[in-house]
Motif scaffolding. Structure first.
Motif, PDB file in Angstrom:
ATOM      1  N   PHE A  55      -3.008 -72.976 -36.444  1.00  0.00           N
ATOM      2  CA  PHE A  55      -4.477 -72.437 -36.917  1.00  0.00           C
ATOM      3  C   PHE A  55      -4.759 -71.250 -36.064  1.00  0.00           C
ATOM      4  CE2 PHE A  55      -4.203 -77.049 -38.276  1.00  0.00           C
ATOM      5  CZ  PHE A  55      -4.159 -76.870 -39.333  1.00  0.00           C
ATOM      6  N   THR A  56      -3.936 -70.695 -34.972  1.00  0.00           N
ATOM      7  CA  THR A  56      -4.473 -69.890 -34.066  1.00  0.00           C
ATOM      8  C   THR A  56      -4.475 -68.666 -34.874  1.00  0.00           C
ATOM      9  OG1 THR A  56      -2.302 -69.403 -33.010  1.00  0.00           O
ATOM     10  CG2 THR A  56      -3.929 -70.952 -32.108  1.00  0.00           C
ATOM     11  N   GLY A  57      -3.178 -68.428 -35.570  1.00  0.00           N
ATOM     12  CA  GLY A  57      -3.198 -67.119 -36.350  1.00  0.00           C
ATOM     13  C   GLY A  57      -4.221 -66.977 -37.512  1.00  0.00           C
ATOM     14  N   MET A  58      -4.652 -68.123 -38.113  1.00  0.00           N
ATOM     15  CA  MET A  58      -5.578 -68.273 -39.191  1.00  0.00           C
ATOM     16  C   MET A  58      -6.919 -68.002 -38.589  1.00  0.00           C
ATOM     17  SD  MET A  58      -4.617 -71.284 -41.811  1.00  0.00           S
ATOM     18  CE  MET A  58      -3.209 -72.362 -41.240  1.00  0.00           C
ATOM     19  N   TYR A  59      -7.165 -68.468 -37.513  1.00  0.00           N
ATOM     20  CA  TYR A  59      -8.560 -68.480 -36.865  1.00  0.00           C
ATOM     21  C   TYR A  59      -8.790 -66.980 -36.417  1.00  0.00           C
ATOM     22  CZ  TYR A  59     -12.345 -68.586 -33.363  1.00  0.00           C
ATOM     23  OH  TYR A  59     -13.557 -68.655 -32.913  1.00  0.00           O
ATOM     24  N   ASN A  93      -4.386 -62.331 -46.606  1.00  0.00           N
ATOM     25  CA  ASN A  93      -3.391 -62.567 -45.899  1.00  0.00           C
ATOM     26  C   ASN A  93      -3.076 -64.143 -46.167  1.00  0.00           C
ATOM     27  OD1 ASN A  93      -1.784 -63.587 -43.724  1.00  0.00           O
ATOM     28  ND2 ASN A  93      -2.313 -61.937 -42.483  1.00  0.00           N
ATOM     29  N   LEU A  94      -4.284 -64.896 -45.910  1.00  0.00           N
ATOM     30  CA  LEU A  94      -4.249 -66.408 -46.288  1.00  0.00           C
ATOM     31  C   LEU A  94      -3.958 -66.770 -47.566  1.00  0.00           C
ATOM     32  CD1 LEU A  94      -7.095 -67.408 -43.690  1.00  0.00           C
ATOM     33  CD2 LEU A  94      -4.474 -67.354 -43.433  1.00  0.00           C
ATOM     34  N   GLY A  95      -4.642 -66.093 -48.568  1.00  0.00           N
ATOM     35  CA  GLY A  95      -4.525 -66.143 -49.776  1.00  0.00           C
ATOM     36  C   GLY A  95      -3.310 -65.929 -50.421  1.00  0.00           C
ATOM     37  N   LEU A  96      -2.559 -64.889 -50.078  1.00  0.00           N
ATOM     38  CA  LEU A  96      -1.285 -64.436 -50.395  1.00  0.00           C
ATOM     39  C   LEU A  96      -0.384 -65.578 -50.187  1.00  0.00           C
ATOM     40  CD1 LEU A  96      -1.344 -60.530 -50.753  1.00  0.00           C
ATOM     41  CD2 LEU A  96      -1.760 -62.173 -52.612  1.00  0.00           C
ATOM     42  N   ASN A  97      -0.399 -65.907 -48.908  1.00  0.00           N
ATOM     43  CA  ASN A  97       0.473 -67.004 -48.563  1.00  0.00           C
ATOM     44  C   ASN A  97       0.516 -68.423 -49.239  1.00  0.00           C
ATOM     45  OD1 ASN A  97       2.294 -66.385 -46.017  1.00  0.00           O
ATOM     46  ND2 ASN A  97       0.819 -65.706 -44.941  1.00  0.00           N
ATOM     47  N   ILE A  98      -0.685 -68.604 -49.674  1.00  0.00           N
ATOM     48  CA  ILE A  98      -0.781 -70.022 -50.420  1.00  0.00           C
ATOM     49  C   ILE A  98      -0.192 -69.397 -51.861  1.00  0.00           C
ATOM     50  CG2 ILE A  98      -2.629 -71.417 -51.535  1.00  0.00           C
ATOM     51  CD1 ILE A  98      -3.992 -71.243 -49.164  1.00  0.00           C
ATOM     52  N   LEU A  99      -0.539 -68.278 -52.406  1.00  0.00           N
ATOM     53  CA  LEU A  99      -0.282 -68.132 -53.834  1.00  0.00           C
ATOM     54  C   LEU A  99       0.964 -67.951 -54.090  1.00  0.00           C
ATOM     55  CD1 LEU A  99      -1.833 -67.566 -56.549  1.00  0.00           C
ATOM     56  CD2 LEU A  99      -1.871 -65.057 -55.951  1.00  0.00           C
ATOM     57  N   LEU A 100       1.625 -67.634 -52.983  1.00  0.00           N
ATOM     58  CA  LEU A 100       3.350 -67.304 -52.900  1.00  0.00           C
ATOM     59  C   LEU A 100       4.137 -68.565 -53.355  1.00  0.00           C
ATOM     60  CD1 LEU A 100       5.548 -64.940 -52.670  1.00  0.00           C
ATOM     61  CD2 LEU A 100       5.575 -65.857 -50.178  1.00  0.00           C
ATOM     62  N   PHE A 101       3.492 -69.810 -52.997  1.00  0.00           N
ATOM     63  CA  PHE A 101       4.302 -70.871 -53.424  1.00  0.00           C
ATOM     64  C   PHE A 101       3.694 -71.584 -54.370  1.00  0.00           C
ATOM     65  CE2 PHE A 101       6.829 -69.897 -49.520  1.00  0.00           C
ATOM     66  CZ  PHE A 101       7.762 -71.144 -49.402  1.00  0.00           C
ATOM     67  N   VAL A 102       2.666 -71.414 -55.122  1.00  0.00           N
ATOM     68  CA  VAL A 102       2.248 -72.108 -56.119  1.00  0.00           C
ATOM     69  C   VAL A 102       3.147 -72.283 -57.404  1.00  0.00           C
ATOM     70  CG1 VAL A 102       0.370 -72.183 -58.059  1.00  0.00           C
ATOM     71  CG2 VAL A 102      -0.359 -71.860 -55.578  1.00  0.00           C
ATOM     72  N   PRO A 103       3.736 -71.053 -57.685  1.00  0.00           N
ATOM     73  CA  PRO A 103       4.727 -71.202 -58.846  1.00  0.00           C
ATOM     74  C   PRO A 103       5.689 -72.273 -58.582  1.00  0.00           C
ATOM     75  CG  PRO A 103       4.264 -68.933 -58.460  1.00  0.00           C
ATOM     76  CD  PRO A 103       3.504 -69.587 -57.392  1.00  0.00           C
ATOM     77  N   PHE A 104       6.213 -72.132 -57.229  1.00  0.00           N
ATOM     78  CA  PHE A 104       7.349 -73.043 -56.758  1.00  0.00           C
ATOM     79  C   PHE A 104       6.854 -74.573 -56.950  1.00  0.00           C
ATOM     80  CE2 PHE A 104       8.881 -75.634 -53.250  1.00  0.00           C
ATOM     81  CZ  PHE A 104      10.379 -75.346 -53.453  1.00  0.00           C
ATOM     82  N   GLY A 105       5.713 -74.792 -56.512  1.00  0.00           N
ATOM     83  CA  GLY A 105       5.101 -76.199 -56.662  1.00  0.00           C
ATOM     84  C   GLY A 105       5.123 -76.398 -58.062  1.00  0.00           C
TER      85      GLY A 105
END
Length: 189
Positions: free
Chosen positions: A76-80, A95-107
């Motif tokens: 969480f230091t980088g996110m903070y 940054n945070l949203g694209l990291n999450i969004l990248l794995f949504v289709p995989f999931g």
């Protein structure tokens, strides 16, 4: 992640066209060979999501032994830092949203695939998302290619895979006909 969008953003329409062409081709081949179109489609879309993730995360920015490897193992230091020290509000969202969004289709596609094989879909999906993201972070740390290994990416990618599971769960409850249950499958791949 912003640099990744700049590098790959123009390829998104081409990637979507390729997915559409593959999807139509698979439809006609599966009809001709009497294969289960849903099962074949899910396998192909899962494979394409894995290829897309690997292209975005492991494709080298630079390459050479003189490039330092950077690692962040404090959660969480980088996110903070991104959330509270960015000059522009869109930086944390991208940054945070694209990291999450990248794995949504995989999931999503992995949930669809493993739902017909086992009952503990949620736990296995979280584990698969975590292990796949860990593999990517290890590769980013091990190979000098201008990338950094970050535990925050591991967390965000796992959350993205889990979000894909939640979307699959909601759609599966609203539209049970999209499920790949063993009762409805004609063939397998």
């Amino acid at each position: 992640m912003v640099q990744l969008w700049r590098a790959f953003g123009e390829l998104v329409p081409l990637f979507l066209i390729i997915v559409l062409v593959i999807y139509i081709t698979v439809y006609f081949i599966s009809k001709k060979k009497n294969l289960d179109f849903k099962r074949v489609s899910i396998n192909i879309l899962l494979g394409l999501s894995i290829i897309g993730i690997l292209l975005v995360t492991v494709y080298p920015r630079y390459y050479g032994t003189e490039i330092p490897t950077i690692i962040n193992i404090v959660p969480f230091t980088g996110m903070y830092d991104i959330m509270f020290h960015s000059v522009d509000i869109t930086v944390p969202i991208r940054n945070l949203g694209l990291n999450i969004l990248l794995f949504v289709p995989f999931g999503f596609f992995l949930s669809q695939k493993i739902s017909s094989l086992q009952k503990k879909v949620r736990l296995n999906l979280i584990l698969a998302g975590l292990l796949f993201s860990l593999f990517i972070e290890v590769v980013q740390f091990s190979i000098p290619m201008g990338r950094s290994a970050d535990i925050d990416d591991l967390i965000l990618n796992t959350v993205g895979a889990f979000l894909g599971y939640i979307i699959w769960k909601i759609l599966n409850s609203k539209f049970p006909s999209i499920s790949l249950s063993k009762k409805t499958s004609k063939g397998h791949m």
